[in-house]
Design an enzyme around this catalytic site. Structure first.
Site, PDB file in Angstrom:
ATOM      1  N   HIS A  90      14.299  10.454  -4.401  1.00 30.54           N
ATOM      2  CA  HIS A  90      15.088  12.295  -3.820  1.00 30.54           C
ATOM      3  C   HIS A  90      15.521  11.788  -2.272  1.00 30.54           C
ATOM      4  O   HIS A  90      15.533  12.141  -1.463  1.00 30.54           O
ATOM      5  CB  HIS A  90      13.167  12.758  -3.164  1.00 30.54           C
ATOM      6  CG  HIS A  90      12.444  12.952  -4.107  1.00 30.54           C
ATOM      7  ND1 HIS A  90      11.149  13.616  -4.807  1.00 30.54           N
ATOM      8  CD2 HIS A  90      12.908  12.995  -5.807  1.00 30.54           C
ATOM      9  CE1 HIS A  90      10.514  13.794  -5.347  1.00 30.54           C
ATOM     10  NE2 HIS A  90      11.636  13.601  -6.441  1.00 30.54           N
ATOM     11  N   ARG A 152      13.535  20.139  -3.321  1.00 33.19           N
ATOM     12  CA  ARG A 152      13.037  18.529  -4.336  1.00 33.19           C
ATOM     13  C   ARG A 152      14.151  17.751  -4.129  1.00 33.19           C
ATOM     14  O   ARG A 152      13.581  17.137  -3.177  1.00 33.19           O
ATOM     15  CB  ARG A 152      12.736  19.081  -5.333  1.00 33.19           C
ATOM     16  CG  ARG A 152      11.876  17.437  -5.737  1.00 33.19           C
ATOM     17  CD  ARG A 152      10.505  17.437  -7.493  1.00 33.19           C
ATOM     18  NE  ARG A 152       9.860  16.494  -7.229  1.00 33.19           N
ATOM     19  CZ  ARG A 152       9.747  16.052  -7.901  1.00 33.19           C
ATOM     20  NH1 ARG A 152      10.882  16.269  -9.122  1.00 33.19           N
ATOM     21  NH2 ARG A 152       9.100  14.870  -8.078  1.00 33.19           N
ATOM     22  N   GLY A 171      13.140  18.128 -10.530  1.00 30.83           N
ATOM     23  CA  GLY A 171      12.370  18.606 -10.317  1.00 30.83           C
ATOM     24  C   GLY A 171      12.055  19.585 -10.022  1.00 30.83           C
ATOM     25  O   GLY A 171      13.185  21.206 -10.277  1.00 30.83           O
TER      26      GLY A 171
END
Length: 171
Positions: A90, A152, A171
């Site tokens: 991420h 996200r 996500g």
């Protein structure tokens, strides 16, 4: 001219007229691992902007682009935004200049979901900067590079013919 980044090596390659590639240079400080590394490139005037993961953070660096197509090189580098949280996943990392001439950078939540809602944090955001790294006066939150929050892991950014931005994310 077409430039390609290598996430793990930090190399920037130029696609040549014959379909081959040649090395333009290597971005210093790239720390590849998981979803991190050299994640984004954007051209603006005579500069190449890069979004990269280092041992400490994710950051946006502006490099002088030297030479002419077919013989490009990376000149001096200047960090224009540091301190974007990084993790093994991420990291976001896409950068592009919008139709307004501003630099947009996607920043993932670095695994800290709550930080995406915190406007003081740089993670979980789409950030907007002037080409020199300063914060545009017309950003939604005065003095902050935050343009959009609550993400996200934003990956893609593009604009339609009216200048409306679209973002895609995992996500």
């Amino acid at each position: 001219m077409t430039l390609v980044s290598e996430r793990d090596s930090g190399r920037v390659l130029e696609v040549t007229d014959d379909g081959g590639t040649r090395e333009v240079g290597t971005v210093e400080g790239v720390s590849a691992g998981g979803e991190g590394g050299l994640l984004g490139l954007a051209l603006h005037e005579d500069h190449l902007y890069t979004y990269l993961t280092t041992d400490e953070d994710n950051r946006v660096v502006r490099h002088e682009l030297t030479g002419e197509p077919g013989a490009l090189g990376l000149g001096d580098a200047e960090t224009i935004l540091a301190g974007i949280p990084s993790a093994s996943f991420h990291n976001g990392g896409r950068i592009a200049f919008g139709p307004d001439g501003k630099l947009y950078a996607t920043a993932g939540d670095a695994g800290d979901r709550e930080s995406a809602q915190n406007r003081e944090a740089l993670s979980g955001k789409i950030l907007r900067l002037d080409p020199d790294g300063s914060v545009p006066e017309d950003n939604p939150f005065p003095g902050s590079p935050v343009y959009s929050f609550g993400h996200r892991n934003p990956q893609g950014i593009a604009w339609d013919e009216t200048g409306r931005m679209f973002s895609s994310e995992f996500g």
